[in-house]
Scaffold this active site. Sequence first.
Site, PDB file in Angstrom:
ATOM      1  NE  ARG A 111     -42.119  10.570 142.362  1.00  0.00           N
ATOM      2  CZ  ARG A 111     -41.482   9.566 143.034  1.00  0.00           C
ATOM      3  NH1 ARG A 111     -41.850   9.569 144.480  1.00  0.00           N
ATOM      4  NH2 ARG A 111     -40.199   8.986 142.750  1.00  0.00           N
ATOM      5  CD  GLU A 145     -40.367   0.204 138.333  1.00  0.00           C
ATOM      6  OE1 GLU A 145     -40.023  -0.587 139.121  1.00  0.00           O
ATOM      7  OE2 GLU A 145     -40.367   1.407 138.514  1.00  0.00           O
ATOM      8  CD  GLU A 178     -38.864  11.250 140.039  1.00  0.00           C
ATOM      9  OE1 GLU A 178     -40.043  10.842 140.287  1.00  0.00           O
ATOM     10  OE2 GLU A 178     -38.032  10.621 140.187  1.00  0.00           O
ATOM     11  CB  THR A 226     -44.207   6.576 134.008  1.00  0.00           C
ATOM     12  OG1 THR A 226     -43.312   5.493 134.193  1.00  0.00           O
ATOM     13  CG2 THR A 226     -43.913   8.105 134.597  1.00  0.00           C
ATOM     14  CG  ASP A 260     -37.737   4.210 132.857  1.00  0.00           C
ATOM     15  OD1 ASP A 260     -37.570   5.502 132.352  1.00  0.00           O
ATOM     16  OD2 ASP A 260     -37.600   4.028 133.884  1.00  0.00           O
TER      17      ASP A 260
END
Length: 651
Positions: free
Chosen positions: A275, A538, A271, A624, A404
């Site tokens: 981010r 998504e 994360e 992503t 994913d």
Amino acid sequence: MCPKTSKTTPLLLIAGICFVIVLVGITGITLINNINLSNIIRLNEKVASDSVSNNENQIKELNYVNNHPRNVYLKLNASKEDEEEQMQKEQGQEHEPLEVPKISAVVGGSKVKVRDNHLKEPSEGMPLPLSTPPPPPPTFTTWPSSGDSPNSSGDSPSPLVDTPPLPFGGVKYNASSGLIDYEKRNQVVKMMEHAWHNYKLYAWGKNELRPLSQRPHSGSIFGSYDLGATIVDGLDTLYIMGLEKEYREGRDWIERKFSLDNISAELSVFETNIRFVGGMLTLYAFTGDPLYKEKAQHIADKLLPAFQTPTGIPYALVNTKTGVAKNYGWASGGSSILSEFGTLHLEFAYLSDITGNPLYRERVQTIRQVLKEIEKPKGLYPNFLNPKTGKWGQLHMSLGALGDSYYEYLLKAWLQSGQTDEEAREMYDEAMLAIMDKMVRFSPGGLTYVSDLKFDRLEHKMDHLACFSGGLFALGAATRQNDYTDKYMEVGKGITNTCHESYIRAPTQLGPEAFRFSEAVEARALRSQEKYYILRPETFESYFVLWRLTHDQKYRDWGWEAVLALEKHCRTAHGYCGLRNVYQQEPQKDDVQQSFFLAETLKYLYLLFSDDSVLPLDEWVFNTEAHPLPIKGANAYYRQAPVTLPVSNAS
Ligand code: DMJ
């Protein structure tokens, strides 16, 4: 005594009255003209709001044309042509004017030639213009084969001064589609302003906002420290939208407050990378501001202790002060998670290139080698891998949670490298072949879905998270021609359609966290813990990618449906919340405005209604968390650090 009346007094009076009448007349005419003019302008703006023929928009386009690297080149070519024409005129060689070529003829493919020194790679301090509007939209009518790529030799791509825009070698420009939908895009900008202003009001410097209780929120992924997650995650969206004042506030906060020094936060490596590192890298690419490069490196350095494992596969969590790293207790026998350790490549590779420090790329290359060499059950990658033994954990496979973005980063590492990282593309192609065979299915009602697989058993369930794969299949198909291209494009469209169905089968018109396929139901959540919607992006990400690749209006229509649903159910007076159950008419709100709502959801919706030249897919690749990173060799904003040669001993 009465004043003596002069003969001249009435004359002066008459002259004065005449003067006033003339003055009023002139003012009146001017006012009427102005009113008419402003009405006409307003009318024109309204009529032209969906059209690039609007004067104001033409001005924006001209600015864009002047500033965008691709168009700097075009402009320079054009002025060179003007010069030649002028010379011909002077030499008396003027000929019949040729038919004005369509932009496609000028921009597309081999007609583009870059002359040396026409385009300087921006260095630190030379920003991408705030808010980058229009010209011509690409449609992908042909696809390059691997052999067509000028970079397929495996050599490093030349700097852009030597190389025309290339990675999507078959791009054709179609000037009649892909225009800006100003009205809808403006609505998305207003949503961003609402989300940002309320975060600023009630949670500034904290991680996220609780809109209902008007106080800060922090998930455990942020290690319970105030890291300004919404600022770092949302800042590039503000930049893209041209919200300059808000952007400056965020930049100022990062400069003055953001630091991981002297705090003992236990951070998620994944994360924090997608981010924070990703956000900073994009801002660096956009602006060239060294602040962002320093911060990206500062954060990545704090994550490095997590990579100290026997295999080089990093742990999931790391303490920023002690460097102690570990995995989640719940993850299959101490395993690391595929979607986490497999989603570092884009950021770390780019960080190496802009800092000149190869260490970051080496770290992710080690992960790549482990995954390349390990035996894959039926060609598939399980979600769990033990970082000590290098062995798989439970044989669960998913294009949703836990799997994913690993697949996403294989394709995107290849794209990011200017299509030179063949290893990544091969691994992607092999993985998707196995997924097509073992996990992609079609429901009796004709819906395409990608199911989770547990050992040998299909679960016939798809996570909302897996909805990004509609765009992924399509992007993979659009960038390389092979035997599966058409099929993959169809699967990409099919998955996107299924995700849309999962939305419109709910009364809120927003999709559940996971949905199932059985005899009784299709694209519907069955369990109560699957019925929530937390502002995830998504599905809209796939609408955006498919829109860019096909220009089928339905993707914009679906995006607009989503905007209306978000406004109806998720908007509150103080920001946006997720919903606890999308199947209720008046669902309860969850009181969290996720940072990815600003980073991803609103960005993809904004781009869906923008012209294709705002972050064109042949120059940018989205991490992503929807932070766009420049494509090497095709994007002047790559800002690669100069190569420093080792100092020679010989003097
Ligand atoms: C985001 O943080 C990223 O898209 C990640 O890859 C998956 N989950 C969220 C959004 O749903």
